[in-house]
Motif scaffolding. Structure first.
Motif, short mmCIF file in Angstrom:
data_model
loop_
_atom_site.label_atom_id
_atom_site.label_comp_id
_atom_site.label_asym_id
_atom_site.label_seq_id
_atom_site.Cartn_x
_atom_site.Cartn_y
_atom_site.Cartn_z
N LEU A 90 0.82 -1.22 0.00
CA LEU A 90 0.00 0.00 0.00
C LEU A 90 0.85 1.27 0.00
N ASP A 91 1.90 1.30 0.85
CA ASP A 91 2.69 2.54 0.95
C ASP A 91 3.31 2.92 -0.39
N SER A 92 3.92 1.93 -1.09
CA SER A 92 4.54 2.28 -2.39
C SER A 92 3.47 2.67 -3.39
N GLY A 93 2.29 2.04 -3.29
CA GLY A 93 1.19 2.37 -4.20
C GLY A 93 0.74 3.82 -4.00
N LEU A 94 0.62 4.22 -2.73
CA LEU A 94 0.17 5.59 -2.44
C LEU A 94 1.18 6.61 -2.97
N GLU A 95 2.46 6.25 -2.84
CA GLU A 95 3.52 7.14 -3.33
C GLU A 95 3.40 7.33 -4.85
N VAL A 96 3.17 6.22 -5.56
CA VAL A 96 3.08 6.28 -7.03
C VAL A 96 1.86 7.09 -7.48
N VAL A 97 0.69 6.81 -6.91
CA VAL A 97 -0.50 7.55 -7.37
C VAL A 97 -0.38 9.04 -7.06
N SER A 98 0.30 9.36 -5.98
CA SER A 98 0.47 10.78 -5.66
C SER A 98 1.42 11.45 -6.67
N GLU A 99 2.51 10.76 -7.02
CA GLU A 99 3.43 11.28 -8.05
C GLU A 99 2.70 11.53 -9.37
#
Ligand code: AMP
Ligand code: GLY
Length: 418
Positions: free
Chosen positions: A160-169
């Motif tokens: 989840l954490d890496s996913g949230l980072e990507v969608v925010s980018e």
């Protein structure tokens, strides 16, 4: 015939070499690269996005037809531009090139044609993306920027954490100019490529090929533009090949036509054989790179005649392919590629001219009597062997003789094709 090829990489070098098998052809490549000149390809210093200059060149030099290598000019309407000036050009128009330019467009076409692909969700705002990842997603999951991102807009995220980072980018930072993303199911299995020549309703499949995308041996490390390729793919059966034609290529070409898209050009299907069957990863609107470098050398029919026939919507009665042996292509890339490619000297012109194998040049330029690096992927060595071992021996022996300080290459290209 007089032919103009648009692009500057090893794929365009391979297209030019294939056209030059017919000694009646004169081939120009715009912009090409300094390496191509070593094999007698005439390069023209016009960039691939200078449509006005390209059409002027085609008119002034009485070019019979143009072939487009890369996706950017196709998605930006180079074909429409040439056609408005009554110039013949091989590739899909802007509408057709959306098969590569827009992931959501292609997902809809596949749904309409009942073609198996990863389940997906289209999202345009960060809030929905966060909610989707937090509540509905199971990991690993794949997040893709909708639109062209030079092969970099695909993220496989494990949590989840890496996913949230990507969608925010992507949706907040608008990396790659992203306004829309696709979040899709992660597919596991063997990947391969099926390319075809397409002329409206007609299509002519090429033999299957496989691209080795990861930077390191054993498919480790980050994705690259492709570290090498093999054709045919010996470990995939002819049943799989037929299934790819019948369940993916045929319905997709038919659906394009049904939806009013008159597609003439190359269609590339990136496929994966999962435990639940064959699925589509992506479609591209052009020749694959580096697949083309190993597929076209197997074509025995005259490529220029075939393209001329398709541009005039005439049926090609027969296409002959080499059906023995195995073609292998291995890229020499810059040290530090793909993150931080370092430039350096690659050796003398004589070293390249003395190489007994075919070289398809990409990111190289000439400085005095040497070639130096000018990009991540530098040049690809290509040959045909009786089998994988034979082809690998030939390639790696020849690579050993090349100046080694500033290059890196994988030593296991083709490993699955036994
Ligand atoms: P694309 O730009 O869509 O070709 O994606 C680049 C690479 O990412 C593909 O060649 C696959 O290796 C990987 N990839 C893309 N989509 C998926 C997926 N749904 N499942 C697993 N891997 C994927
Ligand atoms: N080899 C992958 C591509 O051309 O997109």
């Amino acid at each position: 015939m007089k032919i103009l090829v648009v692009g500057s990489g090893a794929r365009e070098d391979a297209i030019c070499k294939s056209l030059l098998k017919n000694s009646d052809n004169t081939v120009f490549c715009a912009p090409g690269n300094d390496g191509m000149k070593l094999s007698g390809i005439k390069t023209i210093s016009i960039a691939e996005d200078e449509f006005e200059h390209l059409t002027n060149f085609a008119q002034t030099n009485a070019i019979d037809f143009t072939i487009v290598g890369p996706e950017d000019p196709l998605v930006n309407g180079i074909v429409d531009f040439f056609k408005r000036k009554k110039l013949k050009i091989f590739g899909p128009d802007k509408k057709g090139a959306q098969v590569e330019g827009s992931k959501t467009f292609t997902k809809k076409l596949m749904a309409d044609a009942n073609i198996p692909t990863a389940k997906y969700q289209e999202i345009t705002d960060l809030e929905t993306a966060v909610e989707y990842l937090s509540v509905r997603a199971s990991f690993p999951i794949v997040i893709k920027a909708d639109g062209l991102a030079a092969g970099k807009g695909v993220y496989i995220v494990q949590d989840l954490d890496s996913g949230l980072e990507v969608v925010s980018e992507l949706l907040d930072g608008h990396k790659f100019n992203t306004r829309k993303i696709v979040i899709e199911e992660y597919l596991d299995g063997e990947e391969f490529s099926l390319m075809a020549f397409v002329d409206h309703k007609r299509f002519y499949p090429m033999p299957l090929a496989q691209d080795y995308k990861k930077i390191f041996e054993d498919d480790k490390g980050p994705n690259t533009g492709g570290m090498g390729a093999v054709c045919p793919v010996k470990n995939l059966s002819s049943e799989v090949e037929q299934m790819a034609i019948d369940t993916v290529l045929k319905p997709f070409v038919h659906e394009l036509y049904q939806q009013g898209i008159r597609y003439t050009g190359i269609l590339y299907a990136g496929l994966i054989l999962t435990k639940d069957g064959l699925k589509v990863i992506e479609f591209n609107a052009r020749f694959g790179d580096p697949e083309t470098e190993v597929v076209l050398p197997r074509l025995k029919t005259d490529l220029s005649d075939m393209i001329w026939a398709m541009l005039n919507h005439k049926k090609i009665e027969q296409i002959k392919w080499q059906n023995s042996g195995l073609n292998l292509g291995v890229f020499a890339v810059s040290q530090g590629y793909p993150q931080n490619p370092k430039s350096g000297d690659l050796g003398t012109i004589e070293q390249f001219l003395d190489c007994p194998l075919v070289i398809n040049y990409a990111g190289v330029k000439k400085v005095d009597r040497n070639l130096v690096s000018n990009g991540g992927r530098l040049y690809l060595l290509q040959t045909v062997g009786t089998d994988l071992k034979d082809a690998q021996n030939l390639i790696y022996q020849a690579l050993k003789k090349m100046k080694s300080e500033n290059i890196f290459y994988r030593r296991d290209i083709g490993k699955n094709s036994i």
